[in-house]
Design an enzyme around this catalytic site. Structure first.
Site, short mmCIF file in Angstrom:
data_model
loop_
_atom_site.label_atom_id
_atom_site.label_comp_id
_atom_site.label_asym_id
_atom_site.label_seq_id
_atom_site.Cartn_x
_atom_site.Cartn_y
_atom_site.Cartn_z
CG HIS A 4 42.43 -21.60 16.01
ND1 HIS A 4 43.34 -21.88 15.02
CD2 HIS A 4 41.69 -22.72 16.16
CE1 HIS A 4 43.15 -23.11 14.59
NE2 HIS A 4 42.15 -23.64 15.26
CE LYS B 175 37.93 -33.75 25.34
NZ LYS B 175 39.35 -34.01 25.10
CG ASP C 244 42.32 -24.02 21.22
OD1 ASP C 244 42.73 -25.09 21.66
OD2 ASP C 244 42.15 -23.79 20.01
CG ASN D 261 8.43 -17.86 -13.50
OD1 ASN D 261 9.50 -17.63 -12.91
ND2 ASN D 261 8.23 -17.56 -14.75
CE1 TYR E 286 17.35 -27.40 -12.92
CE2 TYR E 286 16.13 -25.77 -14.20
CZ TYR E 286 17.01 -26.83 -14.14
OH TYR E 286 17.58 -27.33 -15.29
CG ASP E 287 20.23 -20.63 -12.26
OD1 ASP E 287 20.45 -20.89 -13.46
OD2 ASP E 287 20.39 -19.50 -11.76
CG ASP F 115 -1.85 1.15 1.30
OD1 ASP F 115 -1.97 1.85 0.28
OD2 ASP F 115 -2.45 1.39 2.37
CG HIS G 86 36.25 -27.68 16.35
ND1 HIS G 86 37.27 -28.22 17.10
CD2 HIS G 86 36.84 -27.13 15.25
CE1 HIS G 86 38.42 -28.02 16.47
NE2 HIS G 86 38.19 -27.35 15.36
CG ASN G 87 38.29 -24.08 16.70
OD1 ASN G 87 39.00 -24.62 17.55
ND2 ASN G 87 38.64 -24.03 15.43
CD GLU H 284 38.58 -27.07 20.64
OE1 GLU H 284 39.67 -27.64 20.54
OE2 GLU H 284 37.92 -26.63 19.67
CD GLU I 242 43.92 -27.77 21.19
OE1 GLU I 242 44.91 -27.35 20.58
OE2 GLU I 242 42.81 -27.93 20.68
CB SER J 176 -17.11 -1.51 -2.57
OG SER J 176 -15.72 -1.45 -2.89
#
Length: 771
Positions: A372, A455, A359, A690, A720-721, A169, A327-328, A357, A406, A207
């Site tokens: 890291h 751990k 480190d 479409n 889809y392409d 609108d 992880h990380n 985790e 770690e 209307s």
């Protein structure tokens, strides 16, 4: 939709007719008697904080739809931004983000708050002018989010239609001419023949004013979204073409949905819950509208509601469960240059992750840091990580959290780590065997509720600790393991595996998860203790799986194994966790910050059992006298393969993926089975040209599944392409064991795993035993 079909809407549901009026007075409903929302509608100038040096004033205001927050810069002229209340997952008060902590000396906590967005979008850190104003926004946002969460499916759909109406609108006159309607159809992913669209428009324009308003627009929308596919099913079971009597509905539940239990009682409840017409309710009947609402609800969805809460036995040893693992965890992006943040821990824990985790490296001023190693990732303090874990560990699940450490620190900083663990976590940290129980096997998630386990390396074993035998000395020379060691073996960069001394204080924090080097399954069978945990890179784990699958499964019936991505995945991509679950590996650590198939499977597996982060393995993987080999599933006891037949019927309001003007989705649906090697399979429907609005396929896909207990089913919708890779539209992943049979809707999720209402697929599901 048949172009020449006449629509007769003698009884357009009054709920629909009132919806636009409701949108208009939504503002009044929303703010009635609520001072916080009133003040949000007026708006406020707050500081948006990005860093210690980036602090800019912005004007924030709640829009009248009570669904959108609008904000603009004081200086930037007309540029402004908006976000939806539905995008906000949580509000954190005070200095609860790194950014706000960094300016804590400048702005008091009672003026600060953080908006946390769904998916992977960054947080918004704000400072209000006063504590009162901060509270006003905090309480107001919480109320708006709560209102949204309490909305039914029909209200969400109404809201969605209302949003589109407002977008289309253009001149804000509350009416919509044909040109605006055509624009709206394109925005909504509909490519409709102009003649047909005009015909519907004229039929709805009661209307005859040349524009649609209020109930006329709703009538037009209802004609547009006529669910022929559902009507077809409805008409098979209705005796009079108008409604389902209670016994018609019971027949449908018994014959199509294959439901057991007290069907009479269930049919009664469904009428009570989903039938909008009081007249039909009084007759104990369900109209087509009620039927549609039931099929669109959680009960009509593909995921069995009885598997949503905690339904598994939580009293078995830890090694009998798959454990949602990250992880990380500290990384928000890739592992070469990404930002480290405690936010990574908060997000993972809030997604039900139960193993994170950490480190650890030597930091300045004697304070260990987390990042890291050997990369350009930013660094955070170990104590901040422990604080975040302590605060968020049990917000969404009360079952134990494992801190996988770690450790690259010197002895002095290891002592500091132990102090932080003890001081910050207090009673939450598990420091000794439960009730002084020795030593015959791992405790259960139930036994360990509310506990955080470390751990890491440990001097000696539990037996010595239990008998007070460990000497108070630094004799624990251990080689560092995990990534640095494994990367060496992967030849990424050869660093000599340094011998590292261990502090007794840190060693004492390890009880049931002692990190050990893995020699062989034979060695483990003879020498390993139940509390010892071996870690493998994905490539090592695959090698063991290929060479000794049954041995690996058997090993994992009594001991925990952690598997993590190879060091070569510098983009923080994920491997397919299913392979590792097939071997019974419990701690399959994924990069939670990276969207895609790996995380879809992880989210799917742990969407059951109360999203508590623990999923019980099938019996044949936990009974030590059984030998299950994922390569030869047909050799196990009680082998019973099944045929899974999925008819993909239709799609509803699929999101637009290509923002190019006039581009419409050409959707196809791929169903993927992830399980033991024999079960891995993918099949696709054809694509529909479409139409992302209401595509119809009626395509049937069939799969033979040899180990249904381990199988995951992933539905993927793509655009889809023919010239390039298909674009991702949406997905939904769940364990086969949680699927409901019959006619079901699948409520699609985005790449991030967040919901994208009202996008869905309508399917029919059947399991049959292979003769």
């Amino acid at each position: 939709m048949n172009q020449d079909q006449e629509f007769s809407f003698k009884n357009v549901n009054e709920h629909y007719l009132n919806f636009l009026l409701k949108c208009k007075c939504n503002k009044n409903v929303c703010i009635q008697g609520d001072d916080n929302l009133q003040s949000m509608l007026v708006g406020a100038v707050m500081r948006k904080i990005k860093s210690r040096t980036w602090k800019k004033q912005r004007y924030f205001k709640l829009q009248e739809d009570c669904m959108t927050i609008w904000y603009k810069s004081k200086k930037a002229g007309n540029t402004h931004s908006t976000f939806s209340v539905g995008d906000v997952e949580a509000i954190r008060e005070g200095h609860q983000s790194e950014v706000l902590l960094s300016i804590a000396d400048e702005f008091p906590a009672d003026r600060c708050f953080t908006l946390v967005f769904r998916g992977r979008r960054g947080n918004l850190d704000l400072v209000a002018e006063s504590a009162e104003e901060a509270q006003s926004w905090i309480k107001g946002m919480k109320k708006l989010i709560e209102n949204l969460e309490n909305m039914g499916e029909r209200e969400k759909l109404d809201q969605w239609i209302g949003d589109w109406f407002k977008k289309a609108d253009k001149n804000n006159d509350g009416r919509m001419n044909f040109k605006e309607v055509q624009d709206l159809l394109k925005m909504m992913n509909v490519d409709m023949n102009e003649h047909h669209a005009h015909r519907l428009f004229t039929m709805a324009d009661k209307s005859q004013s040349g524009a649609l308003e209020d109930d006329e627009f709703v009538l037009f929308y209802k004609m547009l979204t006529q669910r022929e596919d559902v009507l077809r099913v409805f008409q098979v079971y209705t005796a009079d073409g108008q409604k389902l009597s209670q016994s018609d509905l019971e027949d449908f539940l018994r014959e199509e949905q294959l439901e057991g239990g007290d069907i009479q009682q269930h049919a009664k409840q469904l009428i009570e819950r989903y039938e909008p017409s009081d007249t039909a309710k009084a007759l104990n009947a369900m109209t087509f509208d009620g039927f549609l609402m039931y099929l669109g609800s959680a009960e009509g969805s593909i995921f069995n509601p009885q598997r949503r809460g905690i339904f598994q036995d939580m009293g078995q040893p830890l090694s009998h469960y798959f454990i949602s693992s990250s992880h990380n965890t500290y990384l928000m992006e890739d592992q070469l240059r990404g930002q480290s943040s405690v936010e990574g821990y908060i997000r993972a824990l809030n997604r039900g992750c139960r193993c994170v985790e950490v480190d650890c490296w030597d930091g300045a001023n004697g304070e260990p840091i987390v990042y890291h190693g050997h990369t350009l990732t930013s660094k955070i303090l170990f104590k901040d990580v422990v604080t975040a874990v302590g605060n968020y560990a049990f917000k969404v699940s009360e079952y134990p959290v494992i801190l996988s450490i770690e450790n690259h620190c010197n002895v002095e900083q290891q002592r500091v780590m132990a102090q932080h663990l003890n001081h910050i976590l207090g009673d939450k940290l598990l420091k000794s065997t439960l009730d002084g129980k020795a030593l015959n096997g791992l405790p259960s998630p139930e036994d360990l509720k509310g506990k955080i386990l470390v751990k890491a390396k440990k001097m000696g074993g539990l037996e010595e600790a239990f008998n007070g035998m460990v000497e108070d000395s630094l004799t624990g020379e251990v080689s560092d393991e995990d990534e640095a060691a494994e990367i060496d073996e992967d030849n990424l960069h050869r660093e000599s595996k340094s011998k590292q001394r261990l502090s007794k204080e840190l060693s004492d924090c390890v009880v049931y998860c002692k990190s050990v080097h893995f020699s062989s399954f034979k060695h483990s069978r003879i020498h390993s203790k139940f509390y010892e945990v071996a870690s493998f890179t994905e490539s090592k784990a695959r090698k063991h799986l290929r060479e000794a699958g049954a041995e690996f499964v058997h090993h994992n019936s009594r001991q925990l194994t952690r598997v993590y991505p190879t060091g070569f995945r510098t983009d923080s991509s994920n491997f397919n966790p299913q392979e590792m679950w097939n071997a019974g590996c419990q701690i399959v650590a994924l990069n939670f910050q990276t969207a895609g198939e790996g995380m879809d499977l992880n989210d799917g597996l742990f969407s059951q059992n109360g999203r508590c982060g623990y999923a019980l393995k099938p019996d044949f993987m936990t009974e030590t006298e059984k030998r299950f080999d994922p390569e030869t599933p047909q050799q196990r006891d009680n082998y019973q393969p099944i045929i899974l037949t999925i008819q993909v019927i239709s799609g509803q309001q699929l999101p637009k993926v290509n923002i190019k003007e006039g581009s419409i989705v050409d959707p196809l649906v791929r169903v993927e089975i992830h399980g033991v090697p024999m079960d891995q399979a993918k099949q696709e429907t054809r694509y529909i040209e479409n139409n992302g609005f209401n595509p119809v396929w009626y395509d049937t896909l069939r799969f033979t599944i040899h180990t249904p207990e381990l199988a995951m089913v992933r539905f993927v919708v793509e655009d889809y392409d023919k010239t390039s890779k298909n674009d991702f539209v949406g997905q939904y992943t769940l364990p086969l064991s949680c699927m409901q049979q019959g006619y079901r809707h699948i409520h699609l999720l985005s790449k991030d795993g967040t919901s994208i209402p009202p996008s869905s697929l309508f399917v029919h599901v059947r399991f049959t035993e292979l003769e």
